[in-house]
Design an enzyme around this catalytic site. Structure first.
Site, short mmCIF file in Angstrom:
data_model
loop_
_atom_site.label_atom_id
_atom_site.label_comp_id
_atom_site.label_asym_id
_atom_site.label_seq_id
_atom_site.Cartn_x
_atom_site.Cartn_y
_atom_site.Cartn_z
N ARG A 95 -2.10 21.99 2.08
CA ARG A 95 -1.06 21.14 2.70
C ARG A 95 -1.60 20.32 3.88
O ARG A 95 -0.85 19.88 4.75
CB ARG A 95 0.15 21.96 3.15
N LYS A 129 -6.53 -4.07 13.35
CA LYS A 129 -5.90 -3.11 12.44
C LYS A 129 -5.20 -2.01 13.24
O LYS A 129 -4.08 -1.60 12.90
CB LYS A 129 -6.93 -2.51 11.49
N GLU A 163 -12.82 -8.73 4.19
CA GLU A 163 -11.79 -8.04 4.98
C GLU A 163 -11.85 -8.45 6.46
O GLU A 163 -10.84 -8.46 7.15
CB GLU A 163 -11.94 -6.51 4.87
N HIS A 170 -5.50 -7.06 -6.23
CA HIS A 170 -5.39 -5.79 -6.96
C HIS A 170 -5.17 -6.04 -8.45
O HIS A 170 -5.70 -5.32 -9.30
CB HIS A 170 -4.24 -4.94 -6.40
N ARG A 209 2.74 -3.99 8.78
CA ARG A 209 1.49 -3.54 8.14
C ARG A 209 1.25 -4.25 6.80
O ARG A 209 0.11 -4.39 6.36
CB ARG A 209 1.49 -2.02 7.96
N ASN A 212 -2.13 -6.79 3.69
CA ASN A 212 -2.32 -6.98 2.25
C ASN A 212 -2.48 -8.45 1.88
O ASN A 212 -2.33 -8.80 0.70
CB ASN A 212 -1.14 -6.38 1.48
N HIS A 217 -13.82 -4.98 -4.74
CA HIS A 217 -12.53 -5.17 -4.07
C HIS A 217 -12.55 -6.39 -3.15
O HIS A 217 -11.64 -7.23 -3.17
CB HIS A 217 -12.17 -3.90 -3.28
N GLU A 250 3.97 1.22 6.88
CA GLU A 250 4.16 -0.07 6.20
C GLU A 250 5.61 -0.36 5.86
O GLU A 250 5.95 -0.66 4.72
CB GLU A 250 3.28 -0.12 4.94
N HIS A 255 -4.08 -9.29 -1.33
CA HIS A 255 -4.22 -8.05 -2.09
C HIS A 255 -3.31 -7.99 -3.32
O HIS A 255 -3.62 -7.29 -4.27
CB HIS A 255 -3.95 -6.84 -1.20
N LYS A 293 -4.46 5.44 5.15
CA LYS A 293 -4.09 5.32 3.73
C LYS A 293 -5.14 6.03 2.88
O LYS A 293 -6.33 5.86 3.10
CB LYS A 293 -4.01 3.85 3.31
N1 GLY Z 1 -5.77 -1.95 3.78
C1 GLY Z 1 -4.42 -2.16 4.09
C2 GLY Z 1 -3.83 -1.13 5.00
O1 GLY Z 1 -4.52 -0.24 5.45
O2 GLY Z 1 -2.65 -1.18 5.28
#
Ligand code: GLY
Length: 382
Positions: free
Chosen positions: A135, A240, A199, A265, A254, A258, A279, A250, A261, A157
């Site tokens: 956990r 960030k 990035e 993606h 946040r 993206n 990526h 998010e 993205h 994430k």
């Molecule tokens: N890479 C996007 C984020 O961490 O929210």
């Protein structure tokens, strides 16, 4: 530099500290040269004499594992190392299951730690395993790619991919410490460095035009490994950290991270998460598309769109769907993949569009007809 006094002896003059402010779950990102060899001391300062399992991949293990093991020494007992296959295909359910079982076999308990030692793939799957093992156990991120140092190791994430899309299964699990040794980037293949640079550019494009202006002037020095490289990593991490501190899960701002993205993606899924398209390459095309579409919609000037695209091209990054080795997807395939995006609400994907360089925003009411028409043209190379 605002380091703990106790940490000073583990740090050199060029070390930069970026705090991520999340209350009881706050942590530092430590950035600088030679940090890998000091990582045992840095971990001890934050977590005490914690028993550690290292999760890494074959490439990183070959180049840097001995340095990390030497640094852990007797300070943080080493429970064992699990070496994964490099590449996005490792982020699967079956690899996650086997990783968790191997961590249990190493005797990792609740009070122990997992060290994610590698690029974005290792960070995402090792972070996921750490978040569900007993956990949740402590996670230390030691990112070894530019992409991981400026993005994926920060913010908590974690995730794996499924045939339905990228990172659709995952958790939020903040690390207790991020150690970014800028020297390890010297052994990074140039293609990987370029992909990570996409990035870095993202932070300028989404919210900091001054940073983008600086990148236009400093790109060559960043690629050559001069002091601008550490500065670019620090500025990216500060951007960030500020967004994550404001919106950890998010629910708002946040999502701006993206930028590029949603398209990116979908392009990665089309390329089968393979070396055909890294990526960072996918999001470079995605950001170019976001600027071009925003320009077509009358949101952003053609001049800003051209500047953004010119910068990616100058860095050797792809900006056209037709540049994907092995062939471009059809617009229908791309739209179906986009419909699986995590940001879909009531069947409508949210897109990050731009009003100019440094002015990204979340568009929840996308004109899907215009998008379809735009993608048809882009997918057929027009
Ligand atoms: N890479 C996007 C984020 O961490 O929210």
């Amino acid at each position: 530099m605002d380091a703990d006094p106790g940490m000073q002896d583990a740090l050199s003059a060029d070390t930069r500290i970026v705090p991520v402010g999340l209350g009881a779950r706050s942590y530092d990102i430590v950035i600088g040269g030679g940090l890998l060899a000091r990582s045992g001391a840095l971990i001890f300062e934050r977590l005490g004499a914690v028993k550690c399992a290292i999760v890494t991949d074959e490439n990183v293990a070959g180049a840097h594992l001995d340095t990390l093991l030497g640094a852990l020494g007797d300070t943080c007992p080493h429970a064992g190392t699990i070496t994964l296959k490099p590449g996005e295909a490792t982020k699967s359910f079956s690899e996650l299951a086997s990783l968790c079982e191997r961590l249990l076999e190493l005797g990792i308990e609740r009070g122990d730690a997992v060290i994610a030692f590698g690029g974005g793939v290792v960070g995402d799957i090792a972070g996921f395993a750490a978040s569900i093992l007993r956990r949740g156990v402590a996670l230390v991120q030691i990112p070894t790619s530019l992409l991981a140092q400026v993005d994926s190791s920060v913010g908590g994430k974690t995730g794996i991919n499924t045939p339905q899309g990228k990172n659709l299964i995952g958790t939020f699990h903040q690390p207790r410490l991020v150690i970014s040794d800028t020297d390890v980037l010297m052994s990074l293949p140039e293609r990987q460095f370029r992909a990570g640079y996409a990035e870095v550019v993202k932070y300028g494009l989404l919210g900091d035009v001054e940073f983008f202006n600086w990148l236009e002037k400093s790109r060559a020095e960043i690629f050559a490994g001069g002091p601008a490289r550490g500065q670019a990593i620090e500025t990216s991490c500060r951007a960030k950290a500020a967004i994550v501190a404001e919106d950890e899960r998010e629910s708002g701002k946040r999502a701006l991270l993206n930028l590029g993205h949603t398209f990116g993606h979908a392009l990665e899924a089309h390329a089968g998460y393979s070396d055909r398209l890294l990526h960072g390459e996918a999001i470079s095309i995605g950001m170019a598309l976001a600027f071009e579409f925003s320009n077509e919609m009358g949101l952003c000037s053609g001049q800003d769109a051209q500047r953004a695209i010119a910068h990616f091209k100058a860095a050797g990054l792809p900006v056209e769907i037709g540049r994907i080795p092995g062939g471009a997807p059809g617009a229908g395939v791309l739209l179906a993949l986009i419909a699986q995006d995590k940001k879909v609400q009531a069947g409508r994907p949210a897109f990050i569009l731009v009003r100019g360089i440094g002015e990204a925003y979340v568009e929840h009411r996308m004109d899907m007809e215009k998008l379809q028409d735009f993608l048809k043209r882009k997918c057929s190379g027009k």
